[in-house]
Write a protein that holds these residues in place. Structure first.
Motif, PDB file in Angstrom:
ATOM      1  N   ASP A   5       0.904  -1.163   0.023  1.00  0.00           N
ATOM      2  CA  ASP A   5       0.081  -0.098  -0.111  1.00  0.00           C
ATOM      3  C   ASP A   5       0.801   0.986  -0.047  1.00  0.00           C
ATOM      4  N   THR A   6       0.899   2.033  -1.009  1.00  0.00           N
ATOM      5  CA  THR A   6       1.772   3.115  -1.023  1.00  0.00           C
ATOM      6  C   THR A   6       1.310   4.351  -0.521  1.00  0.00           C
ATOM      7  N   SER A   7       0.070   4.346   0.012  1.00  0.00           N
ATOM      8  CA  SER A   7      -0.320   5.363   1.122  1.00  0.00           C
ATOM      9  C   SER A   7       0.316   5.510   2.362  1.00  0.00           C
ATOM     10  N   ASP A   8       0.978   4.008   2.550  1.00  0.00           N
ATOM     11  CA  ASP A   8       1.512   4.090   3.880  1.00  0.00           C
ATOM     12  C   ASP A   8       2.969   4.609   4.001  1.00  0.00           C
ATOM     13  N   GLU A   9       2.923   6.199   4.427  1.00  0.00           N
ATOM     14  CA  GLU A   9       4.050   6.864   4.231  1.00  0.00           C
ATOM     15  C   GLU A   9       5.103   6.446   5.205  1.00  0.00           C
ATOM     16  N   ILE A  12       6.817   3.443   3.189  1.00  0.00           N
ATOM     17  CA  ILE A  12       7.711   3.977   2.003  1.00  0.00           C
ATOM     18  C   ILE A  12       8.963   4.932   2.232  1.00  0.00           C
ATOM     19  N   SER A  13       8.810   5.746   3.457  1.00  0.00           N
ATOM     20  CA  SER A  13      10.061   6.440   4.034  1.00  0.00           C
ATOM     21  C   SER A  13      10.972   5.578   4.194  1.00  0.00           C
ATOM     22  N   TRP A  42      10.656   6.341  -8.385  1.00  0.00           N
ATOM     23  CA  TRP A  42       9.506   6.698  -7.278  1.00  0.00           C
ATOM     24  C   TRP A  42       8.493   7.514  -8.141  1.00  0.00           C
ATOM     25  N   ASP A  46       3.537   7.133 -10.034  1.00  0.00           N
ATOM     26  CA  ASP A  46       2.228   8.143 -10.470  1.00  0.00           C
ATOM     27  C   ASP A  46       1.492   7.706 -11.800  1.00  0.00           C
ATOM     28  N   ARG A  51       2.239  -0.323  -9.616  1.00  0.00           N
ATOM     29  CA  ARG A  51       2.058  -0.961  -8.226  1.00  0.00           C
ATOM     30  C   ARG A  51       3.582  -1.140  -7.909  1.00  0.00           C
TER      31      ARG A  51
END
Length: 89
Positions: A5-9, A12-13, A42, A46, A51
């Motif tokens: 899930d790329t919304s999990d900052e 991803i960080s 990265w 977009d 994914r």
């Protein structure tokens, strides 16, 4: 392979901080298999349908898949936890 899930900052960080190698692969590109800048990979997230997947977390291998013919392979530094030393009785 597990989709991330790329919304999990936070995740991803952490992944970005540990990134050591990024390579692009595509059937139509003369640069296939060559190292590229991590920012390029990265930004590719977009693209519609892109994914991020975990290929092998133990080896630190991830992919940003754009379609059936193009992807970025990401390698991260692997963090091993030290194992306790067992002494013979």
């Amino acid at each position: 392979m597990r989709t991330i899930d790329t919304s999990d900052e936070l995740l991803i960080s952490r992944l970005r901080e540990r990134l050591t190698d990024v390579r692009y692969y595509g059937l139509d590109n003369e640069y296939a298999g060559k190292t590229v800048l991590s920012g390029t990979a990265w930004k590719a997230l977009d693209e519609p349908g892109a994914r991020l997947v975990e290929v092998n977390a133990l080896l630190g291998i991830y992919k940003i898949i754009l379609d059936d013919h193009r992807w970025y392979q990401l390698r991260t530094a692997v963090e091993f936890e030290p194992q306790p030393v067992v002494q013979a009785a």
